[in-house]
Write a protein that holds these residues in place. Structure first.
Motif, PDB file in Angstrom:
ATOM      1  N   VAL A  22      90.176  89.863  46.051  1.00  0.00           N
ATOM      2  CA  VAL A  22      89.733  88.469  45.718  1.00  0.00           C
ATOM      3  C   VAL A  22      88.283  88.084  46.336  1.00  0.00           C
ATOM      4  N   SER A  23      87.848  87.295  45.429  1.00  0.00           N
ATOM      5  CA  SER A  23      86.233  86.858  45.699  1.00  0.00           C
ATOM      6  C   SER A  23      86.119  85.518  45.422  1.00  0.00           C
ATOM      7  N   PHE A  24      85.548  84.701  46.467  1.00  0.00           N
ATOM      8  CA  PHE A  24      85.202  83.636  45.979  1.00  0.00           C
ATOM      9  C   PHE A  24      84.369  82.955  47.148  1.00  0.00           C
ATOM     10  N   ASP A  25      83.577  81.707  46.884  1.00  0.00           N
ATOM     11  CA  ASP A  25      82.775  81.132  47.667  1.00  0.00           C
ATOM     12  C   ASP A  25      83.271  80.036  48.104  1.00  0.00           C
ATOM     13  N   VAL A  26      82.596  79.384  49.353  1.00  0.00           N
ATOM     14  CA  VAL A  26      83.010  77.899  49.866  1.00  0.00           C
ATOM     15  C   VAL A  26      81.599  77.494  50.107  1.00  0.00           C
ATOM     16  N   ALA A  27      80.921  76.322  49.673  1.00  0.00           N
ATOM     17  CA  ALA A  27      80.002  75.805  49.764  1.00  0.00           C
ATOM     18  C   ALA A  27      80.039  74.876  50.957  1.00  0.00           C
ATOM     19  N   GLU A  28      78.755  74.389  51.566  1.00  0.00           N
ATOM     20  CA  GLU A  28      78.717  73.728  52.604  1.00  0.00           C
ATOM     21  C   GLU A  28      79.138  72.316  52.314  1.00  0.00           C
ATOM     22  N   GLY A  29      79.992  71.628  53.006  1.00  0.00           N
ATOM     23  CA  GLY A  29      80.625  70.057  52.756  1.00  0.00           C
ATOM     24  C   GLY A  29      81.664  69.960  51.730  1.00  0.00           C
ATOM     25  N   GLU A  30      81.971  71.427  51.154  1.00  0.00           N
ATOM     26  CA  GLU A  30      83.183  71.177  50.120  1.00  0.00           C
ATOM     27  C   GLU A  30      84.578  70.983  50.804  1.00  0.00           C
ATOM     28  N   ILE A  31      85.469  70.610  50.085  1.00  0.00           N
ATOM     29  CA  ILE A  31      87.153  70.764  50.521  1.00  0.00           C
ATOM     30  C   ILE A  31      87.362  71.825  49.459  1.00  0.00           C
ATOM     31  N   VAL A  32      87.806  73.256  49.632  1.00  0.00           N
ATOM     32  CA  VAL A  32      88.420  74.078  48.760  1.00  0.00           C
ATOM     33  C   VAL A  32      89.886  74.215  48.926  1.00  0.00           C
ATOM     34  N   GLY A  33      90.866  74.222  47.826  1.00  0.00           N
ATOM     35  CA  GLY A  33      92.187  73.834  48.186  1.00  0.00           C
ATOM     36  C   GLY A  33      92.532  75.454  47.703  1.00  0.00           C
ATOM     37  N   LEU A  34      93.315  76.256  48.449  1.00  0.00           N
ATOM     38  CA  LEU A  34      93.976  77.400  48.067  1.00  0.00           C
ATOM     39  C   LEU A  34      95.396  77.195  47.831  1.00  0.00           C
ATOM     40  N   ILE A  35      95.758  77.577  46.432  1.00  0.00           N
ATOM     41  CA  ILE A  35      97.074  77.302  46.169  1.00  0.00           C
ATOM     42  C   ILE A  35      97.696  78.777  45.436  1.00  0.00           C
ATOM     43  N   LEU A 161      86.504  74.456  58.768  1.00  0.00           N
ATOM     44  CA  LEU A 161      87.928  74.388  59.232  1.00  0.00           C
ATOM     45  C   LEU A 161      89.002  74.796  58.323  1.00  0.00           C
ATOM     46  N   LEU A 162      89.769  75.711  58.755  1.00  0.00           N
ATOM     47  CA  LEU A 162      90.697  76.531  57.797  1.00  0.00           C
ATOM     48  C   LEU A 162      92.278  75.709  58.290  1.00  0.00           C
ATOM     49  N   LEU A 163      92.888  75.161  57.119  1.00  0.00           N
ATOM     50  CA  LEU A 163      94.212  74.299  57.394  1.00  0.00           C
ATOM     51  C   LEU A 163      95.197  75.051  56.735  1.00  0.00           C
ATOM     52  N   ASP A 164      96.021  75.550  57.254  1.00  0.00           N
ATOM     53  CA  ASP A 164      97.148  76.216  56.862  1.00  0.00           C
ATOM     54  C   ASP A 164      98.542  75.610  56.912  1.00  0.00           C
ATOM     55  N   GLU A 165      98.756  74.877  55.521  1.00  0.00           N
ATOM     56  CA  GLU A 165      99.806  74.091  55.260  1.00  0.00           C
ATOM     57  C   GLU A 165     100.101  73.246  56.298  1.00  0.00           C
ATOM     58  N   LEU A 166      99.104  72.230  56.505  1.00  0.00           N
ATOM     59  CA  LEU A 166      99.116  71.039  57.803  1.00  0.00           C
ATOM     60  C   LEU A 166     100.044  70.172  57.342  1.00  0.00           C
ATOM     61  N   MET A 167     100.351  69.912  56.048  1.00  0.00           N
ATOM     62  CA  MET A 167     101.535  68.924  55.671  1.00  0.00           C
ATOM     63  C   MET A 167     102.761  69.326  55.788  1.00  0.00           C
ATOM     64  N   ALA A 168     102.991  70.695  55.557  1.00  0.00           N
ATOM     65  CA  ALA A 168     104.417  71.151  55.677  1.00  0.00           C
ATOM     66  C   ALA A 168     105.540  70.376  56.432  1.00  0.00           C
ATOM     67  N   ILE A 194      91.470  74.603  52.477  1.00  0.00           N
ATOM     68  CA  ILE A 194      92.969  74.061  52.846  1.00  0.00           C
ATOM     69  C   ILE A 194      94.034  74.929  51.864  1.00  0.00           C
ATOM     70  N   ILE A 195      94.908  75.083  52.679  1.00  0.00           N
ATOM     71  CA  ILE A 195      96.371  75.984  52.044  1.00  0.00           C
ATOM     72  C   ILE A 195      97.210  74.681  51.723  1.00  0.00           C
ATOM     73  N   GLU A 196      97.764  74.575  50.932  1.00  0.00           N
ATOM     74  CA  GLU A 196      98.825  73.322  50.738  1.00  0.00           C
ATOM     75  C   GLU A 196      99.758  73.585  49.456  1.00  0.00           C
ATOM     76  N   HIS A 197     101.056  73.247  49.670  1.00  0.00           N
ATOM     77  CA  HIS A 197     102.173  73.306  48.730  1.00  0.00           C
ATOM     78  C   HIS A 197     102.277  72.172  47.854  1.00  0.00           C
ATOM     79  N   ILE A 198     101.789  70.927  48.406  1.00  0.00           N
ATOM     80  CA  ILE A 198     101.937  69.607  48.011  1.00  0.00           C
ATOM     81  C   ILE A 198     100.564  69.413  46.795  1.00  0.00           C
ATOM     82  N   VAL A 199     100.988  69.573  45.648  1.00  0.00           N
ATOM     83  CA  VAL A 199      99.890  69.767  44.693  1.00  0.00           C
ATOM     84  C   VAL A 199      99.380  68.428  44.593  1.00  0.00           C
ATOM     85  N   LYS A 200     100.090  67.355  44.866  1.00  0.00           N
ATOM     86  CA  LYS A 200      99.317  65.889  44.771  1.00  0.00           C
ATOM     87  C   LYS A 200      98.175  66.117  45.835  1.00  0.00           C
ATOM     88  N   ALA A 201      98.683  66.343  47.051  1.00  0.00           N
ATOM     89  CA  ALA A 201      97.456  66.391  48.192  1.00  0.00           C
ATOM     90  C   ALA A 201      96.398  67.290  47.817  1.00  0.00           C
TER      91      ALA A 201
END
Lengths: 242, 307
Positions: A22-35, A161-168, A194-201
């Motif tokens: 797996v390869s990807f970048d996260v730029a400063e100031g971004e919110i990247v979703g991991l689903i 900040l790495l958020l693992d399913e905060l909304m579960a 952010i890792i999240e299951h809720i697609v809308k979020a």
């Protein structure tokens, strides 16, 4: 230069390739979703980033610094904080003491406990928990514990900040509250993965989405692009048979 | 600390200092020595067992090593204080050597691992130093209990003050965080292994120092005596009865334990061990926070009422 750069990351458990190249970048100031569906390797990836697991191969670069294989207690001082999918508060501590651990041992580690206590109060204020400062964590509700976990991570002054399913486990209105909190955190120049299951979020929050399936990255792009990507629809809903 | 607490401490301290000036009964003074000894050893066990939450069932090894080394150096003509410090430092070295493999084990396995190591040491010492160790006759002629009392008082105060300072420092926050939730603590930058090793070293140091005071105090004993598992289990019981993980808990536990044991042993001889066993089980089941837990509950209720 991206804030976080992940290159060719691999991790196997026996014969199972949990994270596969797996390869990807996260730029400063971004919110990247991991689903990705259950078991697609999202939490494993997060555990690799935070030193909870050692990668078999690959490179993790944070602010130009190679942090691959760092001991897990060395990750936070470099500027990466995380939350846990199943919240892990210090149950016998008060809310304030919980947050103080982050402040005292995090990125701007300090000996000055008095000042740390004051700054930790500010972190509690930020997540709306300041009136519970002297309550024991074991007496807090799930929603309050999630806020606490967020305050604790923030007190460590992370750049990422790495958020693992905060909304579960939260109901719709609680999840909305957490959404607002996350946007508020981004506004203070903290980058979020952010890792999240809720697609809308994910679609409302993320600037960019990375999709994992069976340990492999299958798509990456803007949220609207991703939810119309046929491959992504396939892995979530199964292949349509005409 | 507030004014009332400070006043209580000052009065207590004055009473403890003046104690041997007013009490001349040897049996009472001996009892006081044992109370202080147990205050020290229980408080030192508490640094690892209470603050770090690592149940160490091999604490006797450090008490024993401290006693053994102190006795050897002191009899070889060294100053008693220097002998005790060296004894305590040897205990620390032992702890750090044991700590590396032992902290790979968690929970029950750590407890069993440390118990096994101390039992090995008990047998080894029993075989190597099989003759009785007695204070030489010329020293015995000038033997007096009063300096022994003050020695134990000094060790006890040093142990309590150190534990207090540690618990209220950055170190205290880190080590108790590791106890509460190791993964979360590590994710926030606390190195669990480093903090556990530190706690283990400090716990061993004061365990060893108490052993050194014992070597200074006891006239004649088999070196094996100080390695016996009862030192570990008594310390642990006192900490739990008083309130594990607190500063005052092991102190109250030790006073309660020694006085009650004296009372029970006079009436029921060896049967008192069974009474303590039952008492310990009851405390663990119904008062997991010990006497300090009861006190906290009462205090909270009073506060609520006064609001």
């Amino acid at each position: 230069m991206p804030l976080l750069k992940i290159e060719g990351l691999c991790k196997s458990f026996g014969g199972l390739k949990a994270v596969n190249d797996v390869s990807f970048d996260v730029a400063e100031g971004e919110i990247v979703g991991l689903i990705g569906p259950n078991g697609s390797g999202k939490t494993t990836l997060l555990n690799l980033l935070t030193g909870f697991l050692k990668p078999d191969a690959g490179l993790i670069t944070f602010q130009g610094q190679n942090i691959t294989g760092y001991a897990r207690s060395n990750i936070c001082p470099t500027g990466i904080a995380r939350t846990f999918q199943l919240v892990k508060p210090f149950l016998g501590f008060t809310a304030l003491q919980n947050v103080m651990v982050g402040r005292v041992f995090g990125r701007e580690s300090t000996q000055d406990l008095k000042r740390a206590a004051e700054e930790s109060k500010a972190s509690l204020e930020r997540v709306g928990l300041v009136d519970k400062a002297n309550m024991l964590a074991k007496d807090l509700t799930l929603m309050q514990r999630k806020r606490l976990e967020l305050a604790r991570a923030l007190a460590a002054k992370p750049q990422l900040l790495l958020l693992d399913e905060l909304m579960a486990g939260l109901n719709v209105s609680e999840a909305d509250e957490v959404c607002n909190l996350i946007l508020n955190i981004r506004d203070s120049k903290i980058t979020i993965l952010i890792i999240e299951h809720i697609v809308k979020a994910i679609t409302t929050l993320s600037d960019r989405v990375v999709v994992l399936n069976m340990g492999t990255k299958i798509a990456e792009g803007a949220p609207m692009e991703i939810i119309h990507n046929p491959q992504v629809i396939d892995v979530y809903l199964g292949r349509a048979r005409a | 600390m507030n004014k009332i607490q400070i006043t209580i401490i000052v009065i207590l301290l004055a009473a403890l200092l003046a104690f041997p000036q007013f009490i001349t009964s040897e049996s009472v003074l001996n009892l006081a020595v044992y109370v202080l000894l147990y205050v020290s050893i229980a408080s030192s066990w508490n640094v690892l067992g209470g603050f770090a939450g690592q149940t160490n069932l091999g604490h006797a090894a450090f008490f024993g090593v401290g006693a053994l080394v102190t006795r050897m150096l002191w009899f070889a003509g060294w100053n008693i204080f220097a002998s005790m410090v060296i004894g305590a430092l040897v205990a620390v070295v032992l702890a750090l050597i044991i700590g590396v493999p032992a902290f790979r084990l968690r929970g029950v396995y750590f407890a069993i691992g440390t118990l096994a190591l101390s039992q090995i040491l008990l047998i080894t010492v029993g075989n190597t130093f099989s003759t009785i160790s007695s204070i030489p006759t010329e020293d015995l002629k000038v033997y007096s209990l009063v300096p022994r009392y003050y020695m134990f008082l000094g060790v006890a105060l040093l142990t309590i003050v150190t534990a207090y300072v540690l618990l209220n420092s950055r170190f205290g926050l880190g080590i108790t965080a590791v106890r509460e939730e190791e993964d979360a603590a590590e994710s926030l930058g606390v190195s669990a292994l480093k903090y556990k090793m530190l706690a283990f070293g400090i716990s061993a140091f004061f365990g060893g120092l108490t052993g050194g005071a014992f070597a200074f105090y006891h006239v004649g004993y088999y070196p094996q005596l100080t390695f016996g598992p009862e030192w570990t289990f008594d310390s642990m019981m006192m900490a739990y009865i008083g309130g594990v993980g607190t500063i005052v808990g092991p102190v109250i536990g030790a006073v309660f334990f020694v006085v009650l044991r004296e009372f029970l042993a006079l009436r029921f001889a060896e049967f008192h061990l069974i009474i303590f066993g039952v008492l310990f089980i009851l405390v663990v089941l119904f008062l997991p926070d010990g006497f300090m837990g009861i006190w906290e509950k009462i205090r909270k209720r009073l506060l609520r009422r006064s609001k």
